[in-house]
Design an enzyme around this catalytic site. Structure first.
Site, PDB file in Angstrom:
ATOM      1  N   ASP A   1      93.651  65.741  32.981  1.00  0.00           N
ATOM      2  CA  ASP A   1      93.918  66.086  34.149  1.00  0.00           C
ATOM      3  C   ASP A   1      95.124  66.253  34.436  1.00  0.00           C
ATOM      4  OD1 ASP A   1      94.961  63.569  34.309  1.00  0.00           O
ATOM      5  OD2 ASP A   1      93.446  63.063  36.043  1.00  0.00           O
ATOM      6  N   HIS A   2      95.682  66.381  35.678  1.00  0.00           N
ATOM      7  CA  HIS A   2      96.978  66.910  35.969  1.00  0.00           C
ATOM      8  C   HIS A   2      97.912  65.577  35.449  1.00  0.00           C
ATOM      9  CE1 HIS A   2      95.374  64.376  39.241  1.00  0.00           C
ATOM     10  NE2 HIS A   2      96.723  64.145  39.493  1.00  0.00           N
TER      11      HIS A   2
ATOM     12  N   CYS B   1      94.303  61.063  30.825  1.00  0.00           N
ATOM     13  CA  CYS B   1      94.527  61.063  32.282  1.00  0.00           C
ATOM     14  C   CYS B   1      95.598  60.339  32.610  1.00  0.00           C
ATOM     15  CB  CYS B   1      93.305  60.741  32.934  1.00  0.00           C
ATOM     16  SG  CYS B   1      92.500  59.043  32.686  1.00  0.00           S
ATOM     17  N   GLY B   2      95.855  59.645  33.855  1.00  0.00           N
ATOM     18  CA  GLY B   2      96.928  58.924  34.019  1.00  0.00           C
ATOM     19  C   GLY B   2      96.926  57.456  33.422  1.00  0.00           C
ATOM     20  N   THR B   3      95.612  56.942  33.036  1.00  0.00           N
ATOM     21  CA  THR B   3      95.721  55.809  32.139  1.00  0.00           C
ATOM     22  C   THR B   3      94.675  56.072  31.148  1.00  0.00           C
ATOM     23  OG1 THR B   3      93.775  55.046  33.428  1.00  0.00           O
ATOM     24  CG2 THR B   3      95.884  54.187  34.284  1.00  0.00           C
TER      25      THR B   3
ATOM     26  N   HIS C   1      85.880  50.310  13.518  1.00  0.00           N
ATOM     27  CA  HIS C   1      84.777  49.617  14.138  1.00  0.00           C
ATOM     28  C   HIS C   1      83.968  50.303  15.042  1.00  0.00           C
ATOM     29  CE1 HIS C   1      86.864  45.276  13.310  1.00  0.00           C
ATOM     30  NE2 HIS C   1      87.143  46.087  12.354  1.00  0.00           N
TER      31      HIS C   1
ATOM     32  N   ARG D   1     100.693  58.348  31.903  1.00  0.00           N
ATOM     33  CA  ARG D   1     101.453  57.499  32.772  1.00  0.00           C
ATOM     34  C   ARG D   1     101.599  56.005  31.970  1.00  0.00           C
ATOM     35  NH1 ARG D   1      98.435  58.998  38.511  1.00  0.00           N
ATOM     36  NH2 ARG D   1      99.639  61.156  38.793  1.00  0.00           N
TER      37      ARG D   1
ATOM     38  N   ARG E   1      78.681  46.139   8.992  1.00  0.00           N
ATOM     39  CA  ARG E   1      77.871  45.421  10.281  1.00  0.00           C
ATOM     40  C   ARG E   1      78.034  46.281  11.535  1.00  0.00           C
ATOM     41  NH1 ARG E   1      83.199  43.728   9.125  1.00  0.00           N
ATOM     42  NH2 ARG E   1      84.353  43.117  11.011  1.00  0.00           N
ATOM     43  N   HIS E   2      79.022  47.272  11.329  1.00  0.00           N
ATOM     44  CA  HIS E   2      79.298  48.145  12.520  1.00  0.00           C
ATOM     45  C   HIS E   2      77.851  49.048  12.816  1.00  0.00           C
ATOM     46  CE1 HIS E   2      83.200  45.917  12.786  1.00  0.00           C
ATOM     47  NE2 HIS E   2      83.281  46.418  11.448  1.00  0.00           N
TER      48      HIS E   2
HETATM   49  C1  RB5 Z   1      95.213  60.463  38.969  1.00  0.00           C
HETATM   50  O1  RB5 Z   1      96.094  60.290  39.812  1.00  0.00           O
HETATM   51  C2  RB5 Z   1      94.802  59.453  38.228  1.00  0.00           C
HETATM   52  O2  RB5 Z   1      93.966  58.458  39.068  1.00  0.00           O
HETATM   53  C3  RB5 Z   1      93.852  59.529  36.931  1.00  0.00           C
HETATM   54  O3  RB5 Z   1      94.686  60.662  36.155  1.00  0.00           O
HETATM   55  C4  RB5 Z   1      93.580  58.596  35.872  1.00  0.00           C
HETATM   56  O4  RB5 Z   1      94.682  57.473  35.939  1.00  0.00           O
HETATM   57  C5  RB5 Z   1      92.138  57.890  36.344  1.00  0.00           C
HETATM   58  O5  RB5 Z   1      91.620  57.013  35.387  1.00  0.00           O
END
Ligand code: RB5
Length: 157
Positions: free
Chosen positions: A8-9, A66-68, A99, A110, A133-134
């Site tokens: 995403d952005h 994505c962000g996270t 695994h 981010r 085992r996996h």
């Molecule tokens: C976008 O602002 C953010 O929410 C998205 O990239 C992500 O981190 C969601 O999991």
């Protein structure tokens, strides 16, 4: 290796960096977007696109940002056959492969720095599923892909 990438952005810049890193290493990279950081887009679209590319056999593995890393991993994991793992470093990237036999690797633009991210992607691609085992656990995940939701116990929170 054929590698589908998407973000995403919020993950755009890291996705671009990883795509260039993978292409430099000789991989066949398919970029499924998004195409810039300015326009706010929704990560499920890109997680689904990368997951579908892998599940359909158009790519060997997928890379999602994505962000996270979490939202786009949730989306990719909705595609049957996808085992998308959020990784944060070399160790989690290696273990996701050894695994969990992850076929999509997800990171946060981010939350993860560029050097850590490129090291992690290299570790992911260098690692192999350990089997043993996996295998039983991966088979259980595949069963969940095909299970009728009415047969599942209610989820708790
Ligand atoms: C976008 O602002 C953010 O929410 C998205 O990239 C992500 O981190 C969601 O999991």
């Amino acid at each position: 290796m054929r590698i589908a990438v998407g973000s995403d952005h919020a993950g755009y810049e890291l996705k671009e960096l990883l795509a260039a890193h993978l292409a430099d290493a000789g991989h066949d990279v398919e970029d499924l977007g998004t195409d810039g950081p300015e326009r706010s887009v929704d990560y499920p679209e890109y997680g689904e696109a990368v997951g579908s590319a892998v599940a359909d056999g158009r790519a060997d593995v997928g890379v999602c940002v994505c962000g996270t890393g979490m939202g786009i991993a949730m989306a990719a994991n909705k595609v049957a056959g996808i085992r998308a793992a959020v990784v944060h470093d070399v160790t989690t990237a290696r273990l996701a492969r050894e695994h969990n036999d992850a076929n999509v690797v997800c990171m946060g633009g981010r939350t993860t720095g560029s050097q850590t991210a490129t090291d992690a992607i290299d570790a992911f691609l260098a690692a192999s599923f350990e089997g043993g085992r996996h295998v039983r656990r991966i088979d259980e995940l595949a069963r969940l892909d095909s299970a009728d939701s009415e047969e599942r116990p209610p989820t708790r929170s």
